[in-house]
Design a protein around this motif. Structure first.
Motif, PDB file in Angstrom:
ATOM      1  N   GLN A 133      -5.220  -2.313   1.453  1.00 19.34           N
ATOM      2  CA  GLN A 133      -5.507  -1.135   2.272  1.00 19.34           C
ATOM      3  C   GLN A 133      -5.282   0.176   1.516  1.00 19.34           C
ATOM      4  O   GLN A 133      -5.266   1.250   2.125  1.00 19.34           O
ATOM      5  CB  GLN A 133      -4.618  -1.149   3.524  1.00 19.34           C
ATOM      6  CG  GLN A 133      -4.825  -2.334   4.436  1.00 19.34           C
ATOM      7  CD  GLN A 133      -6.094  -2.235   5.243  1.00 19.34           C
ATOM      8  OE1 GLN A 133      -6.435  -1.175   5.762  1.00 19.34           O
ATOM      9  NE2 GLN A 133      -6.805  -3.348   5.368  1.00 19.34           N
ATOM     10  N   LYS A 152       0.746   4.112  -2.892  1.00 13.66           N
ATOM     11  CA  LYS A 152       0.334   5.494  -2.633  1.00 13.66           C
ATOM     12  C   LYS A 152       1.327   6.460  -3.254  1.00 13.66           C
ATOM     13  O   LYS A 152       0.926   7.457  -3.895  1.00 13.66           O
ATOM     14  CB  LYS A 152       0.226   5.733  -1.126  1.00 13.66           C
ATOM     15  CG  LYS A 152      -0.178   7.143  -0.768  1.00 13.66           C
ATOM     16  CD  LYS A 152      -0.275   7.321   0.740  1.00 13.66           C
ATOM     17  CE  LYS A 152      -0.664   8.758   1.094  1.00 13.66           C
ATOM     18  NZ  LYS A 152      -0.750   8.944   2.572  1.00 13.66           N
ATOM     19  N   ASP A 167       0.799  -1.220   0.000  1.00 10.67           N
ATOM     20  CA  ASP A 167       0.000   0.000   0.000  1.00 10.67           C
ATOM     21  C   ASP A 167       0.834   1.273   0.000  1.00 10.67           C
ATOM     22  O   ASP A 167       0.552   2.211  -0.753  1.00 10.67           O
ATOM     23  CB  ASP A 167      -0.910   0.027   1.236  1.00 10.67           C
ATOM     24  CG  ASP A 167      -1.856  -1.150   1.293  1.00 10.67           C
ATOM     25  OD1 ASP A 167      -2.382  -1.526   0.236  1.00 10.67           O
ATOM     26  OD2 ASP A 167      -2.047  -1.699   2.391  1.00 10.67           O
ATOM     27  N   ARG A 208     -13.686   3.167  -0.101  1.00  3.82           N
ATOM     28  CA  ARG A 208     -13.727   1.822   0.457  1.00  3.82           C
ATOM     29  C   ARG A 208     -13.290   0.818  -0.605  1.00  3.82           C
ATOM     30  O   ARG A 208     -13.479   1.044  -1.811  1.00  3.82           O
ATOM     31  CB  ARG A 208     -15.152   1.452   0.916  1.00  3.82           C
ATOM     32  CG  ARG A 208     -15.666   2.295   2.054  1.00  3.82           C
ATOM     33  CD  ARG A 208     -17.133   1.999   2.339  1.00  3.82           C
ATOM     34  NE  ARG A 208     -17.350   0.582   2.607  1.00  3.82           N
ATOM     35  CZ  ARG A 208     -18.088  -0.220   1.846  1.00  3.82           C
ATOM     36  NH1 ARG A 208     -18.674   0.262   0.751  1.00  3.82           N
ATOM     37  NH2 ARG A 208     -18.256  -1.488   2.168  1.00  3.82           N
ATOM     38  N   ARG A 261      -7.051   3.685   1.956  1.00  2.81           N
ATOM     39  CA  ARG A 261      -6.677   4.645   2.985  1.00  2.81           C
ATOM     40  C   ARG A 261      -5.876   5.818   2.417  1.00  2.81           C
ATOM     41  O   ARG A 261      -5.653   6.819   3.110  1.00  2.81           O
ATOM     42  CB  ARG A 261      -5.878   3.963   4.093  1.00  2.81           C
ATOM     43  CG  ARG A 261      -6.655   2.867   4.829  1.00  2.81           C
ATOM     44  CD  ARG A 261      -5.824   2.238   5.929  1.00  2.81           C
ATOM     45  NE  ARG A 261      -6.512   1.143   6.572  1.00  2.81           N
ATOM     46  CZ  ARG A 261      -7.399   1.266   7.562  1.00  2.81           C
ATOM     47  NH1 ARG A 261      -7.687   2.478   8.025  1.00  2.81           N
ATOM     48  NH2 ARG A 261      -7.982   0.205   8.093  1.00  2.81           N
TER      49      ARG A 261
END
Length: 379
Positions: free
Chosen positions: A258, A235, A231, A372, A261
């Motif tokens: 994830q 990002k 993750d 989500r 997020r």
């Protein structure tokens, strides 16, 4: 009088001995200890602990295993290979009958020689170690998740058959995990007549990928980006891409579960998973509801949590059948889905092959919508 007291003492001793023998016959002998190892501060691995705790609490509330209670022996490995070896040695020399862990492929592989070695090997059940090399880790190592070979191939099929894309750029973490996803994706994608226009390695949680993004922007051929990593790296890759107005789809394996997020930049990102809490089966509905009630602040469970929950129940069934001797636990575990029925749990149908892998598990595709991670449509 002395003789009478002596007879009373002997009678009481006999009663106590008979009681102890009866207790042993009914499953007495103290708690049954099961090790749990992982990086519990990491959001991907924390559910390993929660899933195991939930299963143990349920089993103990129902009377335990043949009258004996289960007890977890939890150990933190910090997602570090050296720490994993120390933890594995500690658990090996303890009286645990099996170990659930570790959280990631690197620590799992580092610990495997310890669990598989010595005069009394102990079963290692990996809930999330997806590196292909786990297949060769040893006869006492099992896993309850698909390998990267399955995740990478699923990404390739989704891109070609569902999204009708045929030119990919791959950025991969230069580790067992990243190389495994990259290799299986590229192999399947090429077999489906796709083209890999770039295959670029990186290191670190926030990799220096700006030059890669400049290259992709200049080239302009890539229709989507595969991130074979985790993750935090995804990002950074998304951030660097958006700064250059690269808006093509981004997708990755279960390491990206994830990524939601990351905020708005993650919207529309795809990620494979062997588990979603929304999968509508009786076993999963029961688990997901119990998990949410027991750990209301933990967020929804992931595959690691579901797998550790299933692992405890599988061990309960095995121990009730063959006892707690480590070698017998291993042999009985290996029979699941082969000479014995498969286990149907929160993860789905768990049936081991000869290597301790579970090819029976399905791969789902998730997509970030509205902040989500949800199951993508059409599955």
């Amino acid at each position: 009088m002395a003789q009478l007291l002596s007879r009373v003492v002997r009678a009481r001793s006999c009663v106590a001995l008979l009681f102890a023998l009866a207790l042993a016959a009914c499953g007495g002998g103290g708690t049954i200890k099961i090790g749990v190892a992982g990086n519990f501060e990491d959001p991907l691995s924390a559910p390993i602990r929660y899933g195991a705790r939930l299963a143990v609490e349920e089993i103990n509330a129902a009377g335990g295993v043949d009258g004996r209670q289960l007890e977890l022996v939890e150990r933190e490995d910090y997602a570090d290979v050296d720490s994993a070896v120390v933890v594995a040695t500690d658990l090996y020399t303890s009286d645990v009958v099996a170990v659930i862990g570790h959280g990631f492929s690197g620590p799992t592989l580092a610990a495997a020689p310890v669990y598989n070695g010595g005069d009394d090997p102990v079963v290692e059940i990996a809930p999330a170690a997806s590196a292909p090399s786990v297949t060769e880790a040893g006869p006492y190592t099992f896993r309850l998740c698909p390998s990267d070979l399955a995740h990478g191939a699923a990404l390739a099929r989704w891109a070609r058959q569902r999204l009708n894309l045929n030119r990919a750029a791959v950025l991969y973490l230069n580790s067992d995990y990243g190389r495994g996803v990259r290799q299986s994706f590229e192999q399947e994608f090429l077999a489906l007549q796709g083209e890999v226009v770039a295959s670029l390695p990186y290191l670190g949680d926030t990799p220096e990928v700006g030059p890669y993004m400049d290259r992709l922007a200049r080239d302009g051929r890539a229709q989507f980006i595969v991130v074979a990593g985790y993750d935090s790296e995804a990002k950074e890759i998304l951030s660097q891409a958006r700064r250059r107005d690269i808006t093509i789809p981004v997708m990755g394996g279960d390491g990206l579960e994830q990524i939601f997020r990351a905020g708005d930049i993650a919207e529309g990102t795809y990620a494979t998973s062997s588990y979603f809490p929304s999968v509508d089966t009786p076993a999963n509905n029961k688990f997901a509801a119990a998990y949410a009630q027991r750990f209301p602040d933990a967020g929804p469970p992931n595959g690691s949590g579901a797998a550790s929950y299933d692992a405890i129940y599988m061990l309960r069934d095995v121990i009730s059948r063959v006892g707690t001797r480590r070698s017998k636990v291993r042999d009985a575990f290996a029979e699941i889905g082969r000479s014995k029925p498969a286990y149907v749990g929160a993860m789905g149908t768990l049936a081991f092959d000869e290597n301790g892998d579970v090819p029976s598990l399905r791969i789902y595709m998730g997509v970030v919508r509205g902040g989500r991670m949800t199951m993508a449509e059409g599955q």
